[in-house]
Design an enzyme around this catalytic site. Structure first.
Site, PDB file in Angstrom:
ATOM      1  N   ASP A 168       4.905 -12.598  46.814  1.00 24.85           N
ATOM      2  CA  ASP A 168       3.659 -11.921  47.125  1.00 24.85           C
ATOM      3  C   ASP A 168       3.621 -10.554  46.423  1.00 24.85           C
ATOM      4  O   ASP A 168       3.717 -10.494  45.206  1.00 24.85           O
ATOM      5  CB  ASP A 168       3.518 -11.828  48.657  1.00 24.85           C
ATOM      6  CG  ASP A 168       2.180 -11.322  49.118  1.00 24.85           C
ATOM      7  OD1 ASP A 168       1.247 -12.141  49.211  1.00 24.85           O
ATOM      8  OD2 ASP A 168       2.052 -10.108  49.388  1.00 24.85           O
ATOM      9  N   ARG A 169       3.484  -9.450  47.159  1.00 23.32           N
ATOM     10  CA  ARG A 169       3.467  -8.135  46.512  1.00 23.32           C
ATOM     11  C   ARG A 169       4.742  -7.895  45.733  1.00 23.32           C
ATOM     12  O   ARG A 169       4.714  -7.323  44.636  1.00 23.32           O
ATOM     13  CB  ARG A 169       3.298  -7.018  47.565  1.00 23.32           C
ATOM     14  CG  ARG A 169       2.152  -7.179  48.517  1.00 23.32           C
ATOM     15  CD  ARG A 169       0.822  -7.332  47.820  1.00 23.32           C
ATOM     16  NE  ARG A 169       0.452  -6.126  47.092  1.00 23.32           N
ATOM     17  CZ  ARG A 169      -0.600  -6.064  46.265  1.00 23.32           C
ATOM     18  NH1 ARG A 169      -1.358  -7.127  46.053  1.00 23.32           N
ATOM     19  NH2 ARG A 169      -0.895  -4.939  45.635  1.00 23.32           N
ATOM     20  N   HIS A 200      -9.236  -9.227  52.004  1.00 23.22           N
ATOM     21  CA  HIS A 200      -8.410  -8.033  52.165  1.00 23.22           C
ATOM     22  C   HIS A 200      -8.183  -7.319  50.834  1.00 23.22           C
ATOM     23  O   HIS A 200      -8.007  -6.095  50.806  1.00 23.22           O
ATOM     24  CB  HIS A 200      -7.069  -8.403  52.798  1.00 23.22           C
ATOM     25  CG  HIS A 200      -6.249  -9.375  52.001  1.00 23.22           C
ATOM     26  ND1 HIS A 200      -6.694 -10.641  51.674  1.00 23.22           N
ATOM     27  CD2 HIS A 200      -5.010  -9.253  51.443  1.00 23.22           C
ATOM     28  CE1 HIS A 200      -5.759 -11.249  50.963  1.00 23.22           C
ATOM     29  NE2 HIS A 200      -4.756 -10.442  50.806  1.00 23.22           N
ATOM     30  N   TYR A 203      -2.241  -1.906  47.496  1.00 24.25           N
ATOM     31  CA  TYR A 203      -3.304  -2.846  47.141  1.00 24.25           C
ATOM     32  C   TYR A 203      -4.365  -2.194  46.256  1.00 24.25           C
ATOM     33  O   TYR A 203      -4.891  -2.826  45.332  1.00 24.25           O
ATOM     34  CB  TYR A 203      -3.957  -3.408  48.409  1.00 24.25           C
ATOM     35  CG  TYR A 203      -3.266  -4.640  48.932  1.00 24.25           C
ATOM     36  CD1 TYR A 203      -3.707  -5.904  48.575  1.00 24.25           C
ATOM     37  CD2 TYR A 203      -2.156  -4.535  49.771  1.00 24.25           C
ATOM     38  CE1 TYR A 203      -3.075  -7.042  49.052  1.00 24.25           C
ATOM     39  CE2 TYR A 203      -1.518  -5.662  50.246  1.00 24.25           C
ATOM     40  CZ  TYR A 203      -1.981  -6.916  49.891  1.00 24.25           C
ATOM     41  OH  TYR A 203      -1.346  -8.031  50.350  1.00 24.25           O
ATOM     42  N   HIS A 256       2.521 -19.939  52.871  1.00 23.83           N
ATOM     43  CA  HIS A 256       2.705 -18.769  52.020  1.00 23.83           C
ATOM     44  C   HIS A 256       4.093 -18.151  52.156  1.00 23.83           C
ATOM     45  O   HIS A 256       4.651 -17.650  51.178  1.00 23.83           O
ATOM     46  CB  HIS A 256       1.643 -17.727  52.368  1.00 23.83           C
ATOM     47  CG  HIS A 256       1.736 -16.457  51.599  1.00 23.83           C
ATOM     48  ND1 HIS A 256       1.558 -16.400  50.233  1.00 23.83           N
ATOM     49  CD2 HIS A 256       1.996 -15.177  51.999  1.00 23.83           C
ATOM     50  CE1 HIS A 256       1.686 -15.146  49.817  1.00 23.83           C
ATOM     51  NE2 HIS A 256       1.963 -14.391  50.874  1.00 23.83           N
TER      52      HIS A 256
END
Length: 289
Positions: A101-102, A146, A206, A266
């Site tokens: 992910d990030r 988001h 983000y 996920h």
């Protein structure tokens, strides 16, 4: 909560930001980077297995968990430099890198910016930033609401999320897991507590992905900069769901690519830890061309 059997140390990244780092095992180094809305604790199953024959390094990214939370400095370039600095401080000039992910976006940037440092690269359940924005359109983009919320200028996103942090972050923990039991109550509580203390820095991370990170990716694409190391990508079949060819998009960036989809949710390292551990070991056997 901590990864069992791992030592926790404070290590300086760039800009004197201190990172909380879990370290265990011995042997060739593998760095594991967590995703959103998690901390290094997400590697609690994978890290001990890999530590049987590797030095395993699991930092909290800047802005997350117990790491420092500066007001700015959340470009993936800066966060990737943190990872390189941490590994170097721990005595490793080169390492394999796995990100979710990030953390996968940080790993991707580290592979582009530090090709002589990152020997092997694995990215879990993401697209590169530039491609992510490119495939988000129409009503299908609602799944990434988001991303658009936290891309807004400072102020409103932070206030909105801080008004109901457990509901906001918990929404993703619940929605994105195919197997809710993979994130038990105590782990979920630890994630929510960590996020509650990190709203401004998570939003800043983000926001960078909608601004400076896009600029950096565009520059690399135009200059022909590509990932030179063996790359493995494992992700849900978002391409089929949203109408794009994920493997083809990754191939543009990674000539030496192994791409596969998974039926897990996920949170791959928590829902399918044996699969991820095996895949990391397989990646490390691939020679660099």
């Amino acid at each position: 909560m901590k990864i069992e059997g791992f030592e926790y140390v404070r290590v300086r990244g760039t800009d004197d930001v201190e990172l909380n780092v879990a370290v265990g095992g011995s042997g060739t180094p593998v760095v594991l980077l967590h995703g959103f809305p998690q901390t290094q604790l997400m590697w609690r199953h994978v890290a001990p297995e890999l530590a049987a024959d590797h030095t395993v390094i699991c930092p909290d990214l800047r802005g997350y968990g117990e790491s420092g939370k500066p007001a700015e400095g959340y470009s993936k370039r800066t966060m990737a430099a943190d990872v390189v600095a941490v590994a170097r401080e721990l005595g490793h000039a080169q390492f394999a890198l796995v990100g979710h992910d990030r953390g996968a976006l940080v790993a991707f940037r580290a592979g582009l910016d530090h090709p002589d440092v990152v020997t092997h690269l694995m990215c879990l359940d993401v697209l590169p930033t530039l491609d992510m924005w490119d495939v988000m359109h129409g009503t299908s983009a609602a799944v990434g609401f988001h991303l658009y919320l936290m891309a807004q200028p400072p102020g409103l996103p932070e206030r909105m999320i801080a008004a109901a942090p457990d509901e906001f972050f918990g929404y993703f923990l619940d929605l994105w897991a195919n197997d809710p039991a993979a994130i038990p109550d105590d782990v979920r509580a630890a994630y929510l507590e960590a996020c509650r203390r990190a709203v401004p820095s998570i939003v800043a991370d983000y926001r960078a992905s909608a601004t400076i990170d896009v600029t950096h990716d565009r520059e690399d694409l135009a200059q022909g900069n590509r990932l030179r190391m063996p790359v493995t990508v494992i992700q849900q079949d978002w391409g089929a769901a949203l109408g794009f060819d994920a493997a083809a998009r990754w191939k543009v960036w990674a000539p030496d690519l192994h791409h596969e989809t998974t039926t897990a949710g996920h949170y791959l390292a928590e829902e399918a830890p044996q699969q991820i551990t095996r895949s990391v070991r397989t990646l490390l056997t691939r020679p660099r061309t």
